[in-house]
Scaffold this active site. Structure first.
Site, PDB file in Angstrom:
ATOM      1  N   LYS A  24       3.018   5.117  11.436  1.00 51.80           N
ATOM      2  CA  LYS A  24       1.753   4.674  10.824  1.00 51.80           C
ATOM      3  C   LYS A  24       1.245   3.413  11.507  1.00 51.80           C
ATOM      4  O   LYS A  24       1.917   2.384  11.518  1.00 51.80           O
ATOM      5  CB  LYS A  24       1.939   4.423   9.326  1.00 51.80           C
ATOM      6  CG  LYS A  24       0.611   4.108   8.639  1.00 51.80           C
ATOM      7  CD  LYS A  24       0.667   4.389   7.160  1.00 51.80           C
ATOM      8  CE  LYS A  24      -0.688   4.205   6.512  1.00 51.80           C
ATOM      9  NZ  LYS A  24      -0.655   4.552   5.094  1.00 51.80           N
ATOM     10  N   LEU A  81       4.952  -4.366  -0.590  1.00 51.22           N
ATOM     11  CA  LEU A  81       6.026  -3.406  -0.334  1.00 51.22           C
ATOM     12  C   LEU A  81       7.126  -3.421  -1.397  1.00 51.22           C
ATOM     13  O   LEU A  81       8.310  -3.328  -1.082  1.00 51.22           O
ATOM     14  CB  LEU A  81       6.625  -3.644   1.062  1.00 51.22           C
ATOM     15  CG  LEU A  81       5.666  -3.464   2.239  1.00 51.22           C
ATOM     16  CD1 LEU A  81       6.284  -4.014   3.526  1.00 51.22           C
ATOM     17  CD2 LEU A  81       5.295  -1.999   2.441  1.00 51.22           C
ATOM     18  N   GLY A 112      -6.080   8.112  -0.487  1.00 48.39           N
ATOM     19  CA  GLY A 112      -5.420   7.058  -1.264  1.00 48.39           C
ATOM     20  C   GLY A 112      -6.342   6.494  -2.317  1.00 48.39           C
ATOM     21  O   GLY A 112      -6.319   6.891  -3.485  1.00 48.39           O
ATOM     22  N   SER A 149       6.421   3.173   0.535  1.00 50.29           N
ATOM     23  CA  SER A 149       7.342   2.749   1.594  1.00 50.29           C
ATOM     24  C   SER A 149       8.577   2.073   0.995  1.00 50.29           C
ATOM     25  O   SER A 149       8.457   1.251   0.091  1.00 50.29           O
ATOM     26  CB  SER A 149       6.660   1.760   2.533  1.00 50.29           C
ATOM     27  OG  SER A 149       5.596   2.373   3.216  1.00 50.29           O
ATOM     28  N   CYS A 154       2.209  -2.697   7.776  1.00 50.03           N
ATOM     29  CA  CYS A 154       1.749  -3.312   6.531  1.00 50.03           C
ATOM     30  C   CYS A 154       1.222  -4.718   6.805  1.00 50.03           C
ATOM     31  O   CYS A 154       1.920  -5.540   7.392  1.00 50.03           O
ATOM     32  CB  CYS A 154       2.862  -3.374   5.490  1.00 50.03           C
ATOM     33  SG  CYS A 154       2.266  -4.078   3.944  1.00 50.03           S
ATOM     34  N   ASN A 158       6.441   3.058   8.663  1.00 47.49           N
ATOM     35  CA  ASN A 158       5.342   2.129   8.406  1.00 47.49           C
ATOM     36  C   ASN A 158       5.595   0.837   9.174  1.00 47.49           C
ATOM     37  O   ASN A 158       6.373  -0.013   8.748  1.00 47.49           O
ATOM     38  CB  ASN A 158       5.254   1.875   6.898  1.00 47.49           C
ATOM     39  CG  ASN A 158       4.192   0.852   6.546  1.00 47.49           C
ATOM     40  OD1 ASN A 158       3.439   0.393   7.405  1.00 47.49           O
ATOM     41  ND2 ASN A 158       4.130   0.483   5.270  1.00 47.49           N
ATOM     42  N   GLY A 169     -10.383   2.187   0.990  1.00 49.74           N
ATOM     43  CA  GLY A 169     -11.561   2.722   0.307  1.00 49.74           C
ATOM     44  C   GLY A 169     -12.767   2.839   1.220  1.00 49.74           C
ATOM     45  O   GLY A 169     -12.672   2.630   2.430  1.00 49.74           O
ATOM     46  N   ASN A 209      -3.457   2.210   8.641  1.00 45.15           N
ATOM     47  CA  ASN A 209      -3.051   1.434   7.470  1.00 45.15           C
ATOM     48  C   ASN A 209      -4.257   0.590   7.061  1.00 45.15           C
ATOM     49  O   ASN A 209      -5.322   0.670   7.678  1.00 45.15           O
ATOM     50  CB  ASN A 209      -1.850   0.547   7.824  1.00 45.15           C
ATOM     51  CG  ASN A 209      -0.991   0.261   6.591  1.00 45.15           C
ATOM     52  OD1 ASN A 209      -1.523   0.027   5.506  1.00 45.15           O
ATOM     53  ND2 ASN A 209       0.319   0.286   6.752  1.00 45.15           N
ATOM     54  N   THR A 210      -4.101  -0.217   6.030  1.00 45.68           N
ATOM     55  CA  THR A 210      -5.234  -0.986   5.518  1.00 45.68           C
ATOM     56  C   THR A 210      -5.682  -2.056   6.517  1.00 45.68           C
ATOM     57  O   THR A 210      -4.939  -2.433   7.423  1.00 45.68           O
ATOM     58  CB  THR A 210      -4.863  -1.660   4.190  1.00 45.68           C
ATOM     59  OG1 THR A 210      -3.663  -2.405   4.395  1.00 45.68           O
ATOM     60  CG2 THR A 210      -4.655  -0.636   3.096  1.00 45.68           C
TER      61      THR A 210
END
Lengths: 243, 308
Positions: B168, B73, B268, B46, B132, B129, B220, B195-196
């Site tokens: 996202k 970022l 990812g 990003s 984040c 994005n 993950g 996103n995470t």
């Protein structure tokens, strides 16, 4: 697969040795399983985390030059204090042939001492060219000698040994030494000069590169150099890979 | 023979695997390397209007069940990223791998200006994005936390570019489907979810969080069930395609994501677990598994979990 710690693990400092005015060696209470050239990420809580080549794996030894805020704080650490390490990471040196020429510039000589120890244990003959700006900045001279290596010194100001940079001395030495391969670690310019020498003499060579490392295990891309990752594809690359 | 090709907003991807933003997408050669490793599309890291250094280390760790990161970022800024994208496009052209340019901003105007600059490099898609989780101190709550704010960003970006826009989304919300509906209505061409997931690790010896930013984003294997649930809930409510992202490490994970309704599948953290070969390995496993289960195309299997 060697013991990999992807979270920082505390290691107590056993001994701190002054190598030169700017360089200290930290001998830690603990072991890792590593290949010379591999690095660990060293975390100082509340300060930062940075990569350092291993100088030995059992016990763990790192050598640190004071160059900025992080390394200055690291230099304050005393025996009994704790450092947090994760790793080892990356690809190390492979021992090619029986007659090695190791070339270290400044504190780049650190992983080469580890390599010299392994190579000597395997019965290789080792010539080490150690370069620095001046005599006071040369490190590990006696350590290499104690391993039975032939040591050749180069200082830019001529205060000890050959006057000039390490690659210039290498150029003079190669015709008589005729090494099987070259391993180098040091400033970018030194590695470029060594690459040219290795190409000219058609010698296999491996070099250890530096970059800004975050993850250490090949996901974040911070350490990219033209498509390869210093942390996972390196830090040691063979000349044929680099060309 | 199983056909892994998928259609994403009119682009034919040779397989559904998309390199997720933030993993390896820093330079043209590296993006090309991921494409050569078999990705169906690649996403750049990003970028923002101005360059950013990101957070101090530690920024990325692996904790046994996934990764956690607070890179913050870090990026060279939109102008430099536009050059990277233009260069990458040349390298990717022979492979026919589309490139997704990911952007972010701290204000709606910044999103629009960044999208405008990035559009000049003609990426195949723009990923917006808005989710984040690592920059709350500087940026406040992510735009993805509020359907109305998410819609505003989407509209602002759509107004300055004709390139398809992927928004996202964040899993760190009460109702992700509501945000998805809002961005669809605002004109988003596709959604990337998720996103995470916001998280934290503490070192007991130091008695403090390990990430310099204290908190970060989990990715993950640990987040796959969260991602599947989000993709399922989103695809129940919107018609635009979804790139299902989060914890896909194997072909079976990818198939689960497609069965949840995903059109394409983000990859990812798998790069940590399996290296760059992850893209080819996941494809092979996906094709094998589909063959075994009697499916011939992704279209045939997409969203079937909704029918049960």
């Amino acid at each position: 697969m060697p013991t990999v710690h992807n979270l920082p693990v505390p290691f107590a400092i056993k001994l701190v040795k002054d190598e030169s005015l700017k360089v200290k060696t930290f001998i830690l209470d603990g072991k890792l399983e590593a290949i010379p050239g591999q690095f660990v990420m060293v975390w100082l809580p509340g300060v930062d985390e940075k990569p350092f080549s291993l100088v030995n794996d059992s016990p763990v030894v790192i050598t640190v030059a004071r160059v900025g805020p992080f390394t200055s704080q690291l230099h304050e650490k005393k025996p009994g204090d704790t450092l947090w390490l994760r790793g080892p990471y990356g690809k190390g040196f492979s021992i090619e042939g029986n007659k090695l020429l190791l070339v270290g510039g400044g504190y780049g000589v650190a992983p080469l001492l580890f390599l010299a120890r392994r190579a000597r244990a395997q019965g290789c003959s080792v010539d080490a060219v150690i370069g620095a700006r001046c005599a006071e900045e040369l490190i590990f001279v006696e350590d290499f000698r104690a391993l039975g290596c032939q040591v050749h010194l180069a200082t830019e100001d001529g205060s000890l040994g050959f006057r000039g940079k390490a690659p210039e001395l290498v150029e003079k030495l190669i015709p008589e030494l005729r090494p099987d391969s070259i391993c180098g670690c040091g400033p970018e310019g030194m590695l470029e000069a060594l690459s040219e020498i290795a190409v000219f003499w058609k010698l296999p060579a491996q070099f250890s590169y530096e970059s800004y490392i975050r993850c250490g295990f090949g996901v974040c891309g911070s350490c990219e150099r033209k498509g390869w990752l210093v942390c996972r594809d390196g830090p040691v690359r063979s000349l044929s890979q680099s060309l | 023979m199983v056909n892994l090709g998928v259609d994403l907003c009119g682009y034919r991807l040779k397989n559904p695997l998309v390199l997720a933003s933030g993993v390896l997408g820093t330079g043209p050669e590296l993006l090309a390397r991921v494409a050569e490793a078999g990705a169906g599309a690649v996403t750049t890291k990003s970028c923002s209007l101005a360059p950013r250094r990101g957070h101090p280390n530690p920024t990325v760790l692996e904790w046994g069940h996934g990764l956690i990161n607070a890179v913050g970022l870090a990026n060279p800024g939109a102008e430099a990223m536009a050059r990277i994208i233009a260069e990458a496009k040349k390298l990717l052209a022979p492979l026919k791998t589309p490139i997704i340019a990911s952007i972010f901003g701290s204000t709606i105007e910044e999103f629009a200006r960044t999208a405008h600059i990035i559009s000049s490099a003609s990426p195949d898609f723009i990923e917006v994005n808005i989710s984040c989780p690592n920059v709350e101190e500087e940026f406040g709550r992510p735009f993805a936390a509020d359907p109305e704010a998410a819609a505003k960003v989407t509209r602002a970006v759509k107004a300055v570019t004709s390139i398809p826009v992927i928004v996202k989304l964040s899993p760190n919300v009460t109702d992700i489907a509501e945000v998805a509906c809002a961005v669809e209505e605002a004109g988003a061409d596709a959604i990337c979810a998720i996103n995470t997931v916001a998280g934290m690790l503490i070192d007991v010896y130091a008695g403090r969080p390990i990430l310099a930013n204290r908190t970060g984003g989990l990715s993950g294997p640990a987040i796959k069930p969260i991602a599947l649930r989000c993709v399922y809930e989103i695809t129940q409510n919107v018609k635009i395609p979804v790139i299902g992202t989060g914890g896909v490490t194997t072909g079976k994970d990818a198939l689960e994501m497609i069965m949840a309704g995903a059109t394409a599948v983000g990859v990812g953290s798998a790069v940590y677990y399996r290296g760059l070969q992850a893209f080819n390995l996941i494809q092979e496993e996906l094709a094998d598994l589909m063959q075994k289960l009697g499916y011939r195309s992704i279209e045939e299997v997409r969203g079937i979990a909704h029918r049960s």
